[in-house]
Design an enzyme around this catalytic site. Structure first.
Site, PDB file in Angstrom:
ATOM      1  N   TYR A  46      79.616 -90.995  93.175  1.00  0.00           N
ATOM      2  CA  TYR A  46      79.402 -91.923  92.062  1.00  0.00           C
ATOM      3  C   TYR A  46      80.732 -92.661  91.830  1.00  0.00           C
ATOM      4  CZ  TYR A  46      78.685 -93.482  87.262  1.00  0.00           C
ATOM      5  OH  TYR A  46      78.598 -94.228  86.126  1.00  0.00           O
ATOM      6  N   ARG A 106      84.843 -77.467  68.052  1.00  0.00           N
ATOM      7  CA  ARG A 106      85.385 -78.033  69.294  1.00  0.00           C
ATOM      8  C   ARG A 106      85.182 -77.053  70.456  1.00  0.00           C
ATOM      9  NH1 ARG A 106      90.916 -78.519  68.549  1.00  0.00           N
ATOM     10  NH2 ARG A 106      91.399 -77.070  70.220  1.00  0.00           N
ATOM     11  N   ASP A 120      77.757 -82.267  92.678  1.00  0.00           N
ATOM     12  CA  ASP A 120      77.016 -83.082  91.713  1.00  0.00           C
ATOM     13  C   ASP A 120      75.549 -83.091  92.140  1.00  0.00           C
ATOM     14  OD1 ASP A 120      75.820 -85.200  90.298  1.00  0.00           O
ATOM     15  OD2 ASP A 120      77.716 -86.277  90.118  1.00  0.00           O
ATOM     16  N   LYS A 124      70.607 -88.322  83.037  1.00  0.00           N
ATOM     17  CA  LYS A 124      69.567 -88.773  83.963  1.00  0.00           C
ATOM     18  C   LYS A 124      68.295 -87.924  83.790  1.00  0.00           C
ATOM     19  CE  LYS A 124      72.581 -91.790  85.255  1.00  0.00           C
ATOM     20  NZ  LYS A 124      73.878 -91.245  85.074  1.00  0.00           N
TER      21      LYS A 124
END
Ligand SMILES: Cc1ncc(COP(=O)(O)O)c(C=O)c1O
Length: 441
Positions: free
Chosen positions: A151, A98, A231, A256
């Site tokens: 976004y 984790r 971003d 992307k």
């Protein structure tokens, strides 16, 4: 307490449950030859991976394990003495998946190369990277100053989810001048401690650019301790390096261009260790880390990142050159065709290429746009961007359907807007496809 002047440091963050786990180092990296600094495209083939740690395998195996064996009880004790601070030097090696694993660590090292970042983290999606970042930096009473549009899911997370925890926001339009940015930050400071400045440039879906240098100057003058996150999904990591222009943390949907084949979902953040540590601590606690298999796929993607992005961009330049004078095209929102003005000025200072995602305004309305979309034979009708194949979608009726009409109008998300992400097919074939689809309009 005067929150707006409080220093934003890892100490002022909510107490992390787990401390970062430093890694077992591979052999020393070759990053220069004869005084020449090696380029990212060269380093993508091997950086961060030592075959001698994996039976000589040329490529890193996929490490499917949830936990890592200690060499001895004493080594286990030593590890925990490190993470609890009872011994100088911190933890050694990997402990639990984790927190981190070999595939993720190699990927993080390689992603950091592109942005010139000291530290990088990978996440299970772009949104889990963004959510972990926002939660790591903000607490009740804080204010986020952000550029707009963002976004849609990011905008919703700030406006609706962070609001549930007492975090408010103020925003400025992506193209804002220094004076406008100053005014919005000043308004934010009146509301509470400005914990984070969050940017997206180019913005999804308008392609509007933020003047990162102006935002950094405004931050330095008005809230010098506040980090700037950006971003960089649309142009990064090849065509824009925001850390060079005053940003502190770069955020990605690796789904992307970095992934680049429309076959995985992932996210990343990069920056100086000082800024990444609090995000790492929260990722350790929440488990928003990327899985080993997808990390391995991304390592493969990064080997071809430069040639994919260069080819897609060259294709987009050729396609837009054809489309710009077409009688059925009302306009194009392509960074390679910006008119002289403030956006072009930002482009010249911040970007080294226009990318391959742009807006096409078909002459007419929704009916004409739909006819165009339904007639495409090579380009696929799908949301997302940055893959090897060309994609086309209709933001007003798809990704931005739930945006109120006034906000859509303000953002220029009209019924005749088609968003296109150009891939790496043959440019002539793509032009032939657009030509025949426009004939049907
Ligand atoms: C600019 C931008 N940021 C973040 C995201 C979210 O990324 P993900 O879908 O990988 O969670 C997207 C997705 O489209 C995006 O376009």
């Amino acid at each position: 307490m005067a929150l707006s002047t409080q220093k934003v440091t890892p100490e002022t963050m909510p107490e992390p449950v787990d401390r970062p786990t430093p890694r077992r180092k591979p052999k020393r990296e070759v990053t220069t030859i004869g005084g020449r600094t090696l380029k990212p495209s060269t380093l993508m083939m091997g950086y961060g991976y030592d075959p001698t740690l994996s039976e000589g395998a040329l490529k890193p195996p996929i490490f499917l394990t949830s936990t890592f064996a200690f060499e001895s009880a004493a080594a286990g004790k030593r590890h925990f003495e490190g993470i609890t601070g009872q011994r100088e030097g911190g933890a050694e090696g990997l402990v639990y998946s984790r927190f981190n694993g070999p595939n993720q660590e190699i990927l993080e090292d390689r992603l950091g190369v592109w942005d010139g970042a000291e530290d990088t983290l990978v996440f299970s999606s772009g949104m889990s990277a963004i959510a972990t970042l926002l939660l790591a930096y903000c607490q009740a009473g804080d204010v986020i100053v952000h550029s707009g549009p963002l976004y849609a899911a990011t905008e919703g997370f700030i406006a609706r989810v962070m609001a549930r925890y007492g975090v408010r926001y103020v925003d400025f339009p992506a193209g804002a001048s220094r004076a406008d940015i100053d005014a919005v930050i000043a308004r934010g400071k009146e509301m509470g401690r400005v914990a984070l400045i969050y940017l997206e440039s180019p913005a999804n879906p308008t392609n509007a650019l933020v003047d990162v240098e102006a935002v950094a100057a405004a931050r330095d003058a008005l809230c010098p301790e506040t980090p700037i996150a950006i971003d960089n999904t649309f142009l990064g990591p090849l065509w824009q390096r925001p850390l060079d222009h005053g940003a502190d943390i770069v955020v990605y949907s690796l789904t992307k261009y970095a992934g680049g084949h429309s076959d995985l979902v992932a996210g990343g953040v990069s920056g100086a260790r000082y800024w990444i540590d609090p995000i790492r601590a929260l990722r350790n606690t929440m488990g928003t880390i990327l899985d080993p298999n997808t990390s391995w796929m991304l390592l493969r993607s990064l080997e071809t990142l430069e040639i994919r992005m260069q080819r897609a961009t060259a294709n987009a330049v050729a396609v837009c050159d054809y489309l710009k004078d077409h009688p059925k095209v009302e306009g194009l929102g392509f960074l390679g065709l910006l008119p002289e003005g403030s956006q072009k000025d930002i482009y010249r200072r911040h970007c080294t290429g226009p990318g391959s995602t742009f807006s096409l305004f078909v002459r007419g309305g929704e009916a004409e746009a739909f006819r165009f979309l339904d007639s495409l034979r090579i380009a696929k009708l799908a949301v997302s961007l940055g893959g090897t194949e060309t994609l086309a979608s209709h933001p007003a009726a798809m990704t931005h359907l739930s945006v109120p009409p006034e906000r859509k109008a303000a953002l220029g998300i009209s019924d005749n807007l088609v968003r296109i992400s150009i891939g790496i097919e043959d440019a002539g074939d793509l032009i032939a496809d657009f030509e025949q689809a426009l004939e049907k309009v």
